[in-house]
Structures are given as C-alpha cells and as structure tokens.
Design an enzyme around this catalytic site. Structure first.
Site, PDB file in Angstrom:
ATOM      1  N   LYS A 291      10.238  -6.975   1.664  1.00 32.30           N
ATOM      2  CA  LYS A 291      10.005  -7.257   0.241  1.00 32.30           C
ATOM      3  C   LYS A 291      10.460  -8.667  -0.125  1.00 32.30           C
ATOM      4  O   LYS A 291      11.541  -9.103   0.249  1.00 32.30           O
ATOM      5  CB  LYS A 291      10.752  -6.227  -0.600  1.00 32.30           C
ATOM      6  CG  LYS A 291      10.398  -6.269  -2.063  1.00 32.30           C
ATOM      7  CD  LYS A 291      10.902  -5.026  -2.768  1.00 32.30           C
ATOM      8  CE  LYS A 291      10.483  -5.028  -4.234  1.00 32.30           C
ATOM      9  NZ  LYS A 291       9.040  -5.142  -4.428  1.00 32.30           N
TER      10      LYS A 291
ATOM     11  N   ASN B 297      10.343 -12.368   4.074  1.00 35.61           N
ATOM     12  CA  ASN B 297       9.565 -13.034   3.041  1.00 35.61           C
ATOM     13  C   ASN B 297      10.513 -13.585   1.977  1.00 35.61           C
ATOM     14  O   ASN B 297      11.244 -12.838   1.334  1.00 35.61           O
ATOM     15  CB  ASN B 297       8.568 -12.048   2.416  1.00 35.61           C
ATOM     16  CG  ASN B 297       7.660 -12.712   1.396  1.00 35.61           C
ATOM     17  OD1 ASN B 297       8.062 -12.995   0.274  1.00 35.61           O
ATOM     18  ND2 ASN B 297       6.424 -12.962   1.796  1.00 35.61           N
TER      19      ASN B 297
ATOM     20  N   CYS C  49       2.978 -16.461  -4.973  1.00 34.19           N
ATOM     21  CA  CYS C  49       2.974 -15.271  -5.817  1.00 34.19           C
ATOM     22  C   CYS C  49       2.445 -15.603  -7.207  1.00 34.19           C
ATOM     23  O   CYS C  49       2.987 -16.474  -7.884  1.00 34.19           O
ATOM     24  CB  CYS C  49       4.385 -14.688  -5.934  1.00 34.19           C
ATOM     25  SG  CYS C  49       4.452 -13.180  -6.920  1.00 34.19           S
TER      26      CYS C  49
ATOM     27  N   ILE D 291      -4.491 -14.268   2.975  1.00 32.42           N
ATOM     28  CA  ILE D 291      -4.256 -14.789   1.642  1.00 32.42           C
ATOM     29  C   ILE D 291      -3.284 -13.883   0.883  1.00 32.42           C
ATOM     30  O   ILE D 291      -3.145 -12.699   1.212  1.00 32.42           O
ATOM     31  CB  ILE D 291      -5.579 -14.889   0.852  1.00 32.42           C
ATOM     32  CG1 ILE D 291      -6.249 -13.517   0.716  1.00 32.42           C
ATOM     33  CG2 ILE D 291      -6.526 -15.870   1.499  1.00 32.42           C
ATOM     34  CD1 ILE D 291      -7.482 -13.458  -0.179  1.00 32.42           C
ATOM     35  N   ASN D 292      -2.648 -14.473  -0.134  1.00 40.55           N
ATOM     36  CA  ASN D 292      -1.970 -13.648  -1.112  1.00 40.55           C
ATOM     37  C   ASN D 292      -3.029 -13.185  -2.116  1.00 40.55           C
ATOM     38  O   ASN D 292      -4.214 -13.433  -1.940  1.00 40.55           O
ATOM     39  CB  ASN D 292      -0.842 -14.430  -1.793  1.00 40.55           C
ATOM     40  CG  ASN D 292       0.279 -13.535  -2.278  1.00 40.55           C
ATOM     41  OD1 ASN D 292       0.047 -12.406  -2.695  1.00 40.55           O
ATOM     42  ND2 ASN D 292       1.508 -14.035  -2.218  1.00 40.55           N
ATOM     43  N   THR D 293      -2.607 -12.524  -3.165  1.00 38.49           N
ATOM     44  CA  THR D 293      -3.567 -11.921  -4.090  1.00 38.49           C
ATOM     45  C   THR D 293      -4.317 -12.956  -4.925  1.00 38.49           C
ATOM     46  O   THR D 293      -3.823 -14.047  -5.200  1.00 38.49           O
ATOM     47  CB  THR D 293      -2.850 -10.960  -5.047  1.00 38.49           C
ATOM     48  OG1 THR D 293      -1.767 -11.663  -5.677  1.00 38.49           O
ATOM     49  CG2 THR D 293      -2.317  -9.749  -4.314  1.00 38.49           C
TER      50      THR D 293
ATOM     51  N   GLY E  55      -5.261  -9.553   3.330  1.00 39.60           N
ATOM     52  CA  GLY E  55      -6.133  -9.495   2.168  1.00 39.60           C
ATOM     53  C   GLY E  55      -7.209  -8.452   2.342  1.00 39.60           C
ATOM     54  O   GLY E  55      -8.233  -8.691   2.972  1.00 39.60           O
TER      55      GLY E  55
ATOM     56  N   GLY F 168      -1.647  -4.708   3.225  1.00 42.19           N
ATOM     57  CA  GLY F 168      -0.938  -4.640   1.965  1.00 42.19           C
ATOM     58  C   GLY F 168      -1.277  -3.434   1.128  1.00 42.19           C
ATOM     59  O   GLY F 168      -0.708  -2.357   1.277  1.00 42.19           O
TER      60      GLY F 168
END
Length: 308
Positions: free
Chosen positions: A51, A106, A137, A198-200, A250, A272
């Site tokens: 997390k 992370n 983020c 990728i992140n969101t 992703g 994820g």
C-alpha cells in the site's frame, strides 16, 4: 511456494531481482498482503507492491470514495496509510510472516524531501527488494500526480532519491499526460532503474438521481478492464523507447492479459482492480499462466517480453 509446469518457465528478472512469476498485486489493491493470506497462500505470487506509503499517517479522502462503473471503478482513496515508521515497525514484520518473496515498496509524497526521507528509510529494510516511486496518484492535491506530469519534476525527485538508496528504483508513471515517453525518458535519464505504468486515468461519474458526483472528491482514478488497451499501448511505447525494464499494469484480469502485456514489453505485470472484484484474481492468474503458455506454445515467459 513456486508454481511451475514441468516444461514452462514462469520466472522473470527485474534489475537483478528474480521473481518466480511475473504476477504482482498492485499497490492499494492488496493492502500489505497478510489480510489476503486468509484466503490463499500468497507465497505463490511473484511479488507484492504494498500500500502506498507517505511520511505521515493519512486517513485519506472523504467518503464515499469508491464507486463501480461500466467495465471498471472510480476510486479516490487518497493514499490512506499508517505512515512510513509504522509500516516499517508493524506492517512489514506481519507481512513477512506470510510472504517470503521479494517485496516492492510503493512510496509517495508531497515534497521531494518527503520522498527522499521515506525512500531512505525503506531502503534499509531487508524485506524490500525494489522501491516503486509513486509520482502518479491522481487522488491527492499538491503531490503525487503533480510530480508525474512534468519531465523536470520527475527528473528532480528521481535524482534526489537515487542519492540515498541502494536498491532498484522503479518510477510509477501517470497516463494523464500527452507524451508518456518523454516522462519515462526523463525518469531514466535521472537514474531510474525501471518504470511502472500505468496508474489510473482521471475520471468522473455523476449520479443523475442525486445530481451529484458518485464520489465525494468529485473526480478519481478510473481503473479496470476498460483501461487495458490504453495500458498496453503505453507500456509498448515506453518499453521500446526507454531501455529499462517495465512493470505493466492497468486493467489486467486474466492470464491472457498478462501474456499480452508482456508481449507489449512488460517484464512483470501488476494486477489492481481485479483484486477488489475477486479476491482470488491473482491466484487464478498464477495457476492459469502455465496452461495459457502451453496453449500458445510458450516455453519461457522471458522469451516473449517485448516481441511486439
């Protein structure tokens, strides 16, 4: 415990760190792992990205902060975590009781000093094999994605963090930019050992009955199967342009998705949102990978990395 098939090699290497398979639960979707150990033996996983952790403890954003939508979900959790010192003193020891594979830490922050402090502390922990620098983020104001959308700011934070750590540094990139390759190159030129993407995607939905956004923060990170084609495209672009290992993520939800992501250029693959829908998602992917490899005539996963 290693999941193998007599004729299939699932192992991969990230900057000298060997994973028994490429399947890694993504940060924020698996906690610190030990909660999931109640459901299955998490030692079958290649690694866990725990997390997202900041210097101070954070409650996160106001509720509601997670909402389902077509082919995915929107979240605005806001980096809820107990803070770096508590993670080191309490969470890592509990994690190590049930997970004996390499761990990805992370780390996020709201200033370069905070990134440096947290990375320097976590670098000393023998359980941690790789540091994943979250500059992407979209759910926090004043930090996170504000670093990840500018080449100069990405380079600056990477350069400073690299001065205080000894372990491989992977930079997690945001897709919310016009040129993902330039951001990736900036991170690598500043010293990043690898990239994660990728992140969101930044998204928003409105409840037409209440006439209000579905989450309190109005906008949040959109993830799930709908973003998979975007992720594959960006992983392919970065993997072939930046010259370092890539962790792809992703919208991954199946063993076939993992193989596709690796063909695009990923060495390892993070899972994820699928974990939030099905707690056994990663377990099922690990178990199905040898079957999918056999079906496709793949002897070793390492042979397919970046073949497209």
């Amino acid at each position: 415990m290693e999941i193998t098939n007599s004729s299939r090699n699932l192992s991969v290497s990230l900057s000298g760190v060997t994973l028994q398979n490429p399947v890694v639960p993504a940060s924020g979707c698996f906690g610190f792992g030990y909660g999931m150990a109640e459901f299955y033996d998490i030692d079958i996983l290649g690694s866990i990205s725990f997390k997202g952790t900041t210097r101070d403890s954070r409650f996160g954003n106001p509720l509601p902060r997670v909402a389902e939508c077509s082919s995915g979900l929107i979240n605005s959790v806001g980096l809820q975590n107990p803070g770096i010192d508590t993670v080191i003193a309490e969470e890592l020891p509990k994690m190590r009781e049930v997970f004996h594979q390499p761990i990805i830490a992370n780390i996020s922050g709201f200033s370069i000093d905070e990134y440096v402090e947290c990375c320097e502390k976590i670098d000393k922990e023998k359980q941690v094999a790789i540091i994943e620098l979250n500059v992407s983020c979209p759910n926090v104001h004043g930090g996170g994605m504000s670093f990840g959308t500018c080449c100069n700011s990405v380079a600056e934070v990477v350069k400073e963090v690299k001065k205080v750590i000894t372990k491989p540094l992977y930079v997690k990139l945001t897709p919310n930019v016009t040129d993902i390759v330039s951001i990736g190159k900036s991170a690598v030129e500043a010293g990043a050992d690898g990239l994660c993407l990728i992140n969101t995607l930044l998204g928003m939905r409105i409840d037409i009955k209440t006439r209000r956004p579905v989450i309190a923060n109005r906008m949040g990170g959109f993830s799930g199967p709908a973003v998979f084609p975007v992720a594959v495209r960006m992983v392919n672009q970065v993997a072939h342009s930046c010259g370092v290992p890539v962790i792809g993520c992703g919208g991954v939800s199946t063993a076939a998705d993992v193989i596709e992501m690796m063909m695009a250029g990923a060495t390892a693959v993070e899972v994820g949102a699928a974990n939030l829908v099905n707690p056994y998602a990663c377990k099922e992917i690990v178990e199905n990978l040898p079957k999918e490899m056999e079906r496709l005539g793949i002897d070793s996963l390492s042979e397919i990395i970046g073949i497209v």
